[in-house]
Design a protein around this motif. Structure first.
Motif, PDB file in Angstrom:
ATOM      1  N   LEU A  59     -73.947  51.646  28.731  1.00 55.60           N
ATOM      2  CA  LEU A  59     -74.426  52.055  27.316  1.00 55.60           C
ATOM      3  C   LEU A  59     -73.676  53.572  26.866  1.00 55.60           C
ATOM      4  O   LEU A  59     -73.147  53.783  25.885  1.00 55.60           O
ATOM      5  CB  LEU A  59     -75.739  51.401  27.016  1.00 55.60           C
ATOM      6  CG  LEU A  59     -75.881  50.118  26.601  1.00 55.60           C
ATOM      7  CD1 LEU A  59     -75.778  48.722  27.744  1.00 55.60           C
ATOM      8  CD2 LEU A  59     -77.078  49.322  26.051  1.00 55.60           C
ATOM      9  N   VAL A  90     -72.166  50.431  21.346  1.00 59.75           N
ATOM     10  CA  VAL A  90     -72.453  49.504  21.742  1.00 59.75           C
ATOM     11  C   VAL A  90     -72.715  49.007  20.063  1.00 59.75           C
ATOM     12  O   VAL A  90     -72.552  49.428  18.698  1.00 59.75           O
ATOM     13  CB  VAL A  90     -73.936  49.291  22.153  1.00 59.75           C
ATOM     14  CG1 VAL A  90     -75.143  49.840  21.225  1.00 59.75           C
ATOM     15  CG2 VAL A  90     -74.065  47.784  22.703  1.00 59.75           C
ATOM     16  N   GLY A 136     -76.073  44.375  25.736  1.00 54.72           N
ATOM     17  CA  GLY A 136     -75.265  45.357  25.340  1.00 54.72           C
ATOM     18  C   GLY A 136     -73.908  44.695  24.764  1.00 54.72           C
ATOM     19  O   GLY A 136     -73.420  44.067  25.828  1.00 54.72           O
ATOM     20  N   PHE A 143     -70.385  44.701  23.448  1.00 56.04           N
ATOM     21  CA  PHE A 143     -69.283  45.247  23.143  1.00 56.04           C
ATOM     22  C   PHE A 143     -67.826  44.784  22.490  1.00 56.04           C
ATOM     23  O   PHE A 143     -68.202  43.900  22.218  1.00 56.04           O
ATOM     24  CB  PHE A 143     -68.533  46.215  24.371  1.00 56.04           C
ATOM     25  CG  PHE A 143     -69.564  47.492  24.600  1.00 56.04           C
ATOM     26  CD1 PHE A 143     -70.894  46.910  24.983  1.00 56.04           C
ATOM     27  CD2 PHE A 143     -69.856  49.024  24.213  1.00 56.04           C
ATOM     28  CE1 PHE A 143     -71.999  47.742  25.403  1.00 56.04           C
ATOM     29  CE2 PHE A 143     -70.601  49.498  24.706  1.00 56.04           C
ATOM     30  CZ  PHE A 143     -71.390  49.110  25.098  1.00 56.04           C
ATOM     31  N   GLU A 174     -69.929  42.035  27.698  1.00 52.96           N
ATOM     32  CA  GLU A 174     -71.924  42.202  27.129  1.00 52.96           C
ATOM     33  C   GLU A 174     -72.211  43.291  28.644  1.00 52.96           C
ATOM     34  O   GLU A 174     -71.422  42.390  29.498  1.00 52.96           O
ATOM     35  CB  GLU A 174     -72.166  40.300  26.835  1.00 52.96           C
ATOM     36  CG  GLU A 174     -73.762  40.568  27.493  1.00 52.96           C
ATOM     37  CD  GLU A 174     -75.338  39.325  27.008  1.00 52.96           C
ATOM     38  OE1 GLU A 174     -73.868  38.604  27.353  1.00 52.96           O
ATOM     39  OE2 GLU A 174     -75.861  39.671  27.494  1.00 52.96           O
TER      40      GLU A 174
END
Ligand SMILES: [Fe+2]
Length: 322
Positions: free
Chosen positions: A239, A249, A264, A266, A275
């Motif tokens: 991240l 993110v 997380g 994106f 992810e």
């Protein structure tokens, strides 16, 4: 006879790769080979990019230059060529059973598995693609192309670091989650790990809590693709790496209830959602009992750090109709 009463003599061992048609090809290759942390293989060219993780799988992502986004195919691994041959026989028989009057198929908006729906697209044989191998392709009831293969060339593993080591899962939007879930379980041998109310279902083919999940939606499309990193530390470093490269993110950091994985999400340059995930729950096949999770904030976001996905993130997850 119910397909479920005939345990297959073959099993899908793992998720190999996803192949995507990509409307922002050059930018996406730079993104995935750059801050996302994958590596481009030498077989890549101006129209197709193959990207590997640090694990032994030949590649985990294929990108094809295209006018619009979409799934080209999903690749699943089997143990050996005998398993591939057995799978082709079994899948053909199972599709015929569904076509031949299975009640759920007949009642489903997906209809019977006709020429427009589920069918074998090729017979088992040598795959004429980078990484080679032996396999065949089929279409599921919503027309998704799935490749089952064995003996694909493995690549030497790289030292584990804060980049993905494997493809973790693919989440697919579907217009008929009940029928599609039943089909993937009965025809391809997936098992239900959990439901998130009746909105999502998580399917496994090995000890990972899910390798495929379906999300109830208005059309069939890609929801997101998750790449696993080897630790929570690698997850936070990922991240951070993306953040420093200007990719903040979109949803996360957080930890999901079903699967217990850190997440997380994106948005890539083409508008597709990848992810970064870690610590995916491991399932003991002999004792696991599926449950239905209520969709409440404490369980969708166990750390309380992520909140709900934004309307923009939901829109990207709705995908382009395939
Ligand atoms: Fe996910």
């Amino acid at each position: 006879m119910s397909p479920a009463s005939q345990p297959p003599t073959w099993t899908i061992t793992h998720l190999r790769h996803i192949s995507l048609r990509c409307a922002a090809f050059d930018e996406s290759v730079d993104y995935y080979a750059g801050p996302w942390g994958l590596r481009t293989l030498g077989d890549s060219d101006a129209r197709t990019a193959l990207l590997r993780a640090t694990g032994a799988e030949h590649h985990v992502l294929e990108l094809h230059r295209a006018d619009r986004n979409g799934i080209d195919h999903i690749s699943l691994g089997l143990a050996d060529e005998r398993a591939v041959d057995a799978a082709a026989v079994s899948v053909r028989e199972a599709i015929a059973r569904w076509d031949g009057g299975d009640e759920r198929a007949a009642e489903s908006p997906l209809g019977g598995t006709t020429a427009e729906g589920a069918r074998l697209l090729s017979e088992p044989g040598a795959l004429d693609r980078p990484g080679g191998g032996y396999g065949f392709r089929l279409a599921d009831p919503e027309g998704r192309v799935v490749e089952l293969s064995a003996t694909v060339e493995a690549v030497p593993t790289l030292a584990a670091d804060a980049t993905p080591d494997k493809l973790a899962h693919v989440v697919l939007n579907t217009a008929d989650i009940e029928a599609l879930c039943a089909w993937w379980c009965e025809v391809l041998g997936f098992r239900v790990s959990d439901w998130s109310e009746r909105q999502m279902v998580f399917l496994r083919c090995n000890a990972d809590h899910h390798s495929i999940a379906f999300n109830r939606a208005e059309w069939a499309s890609l929801n997101h693709v998750a790449y696993e990193v080897p630790s929570l530390d690698a997850y936070m470093a990922s991240l951070g790496r993306l953040n420093r490269a200007g990719h903040t993110v979109g949803w996360g950091p957080g930890r999901h209830g079903p699967g217990n994985n850190a997440f997380g999400y994106f948005v890539d340059p083409a508008g597709t959602v990848p992810e970064i995930t870690a610590e995916v729950q491991q399932v003991d096949e002999a004792t696991w009992v599926p449950r239905t999770w209520p969709r409440i904030p404490e369980l969708s976001d166990r750390w309380g750090t992520a909140g709900p996905p934004s309307p923009e993130m939901r829109q990207h997850m709705a995908g382009t109709p395939d």
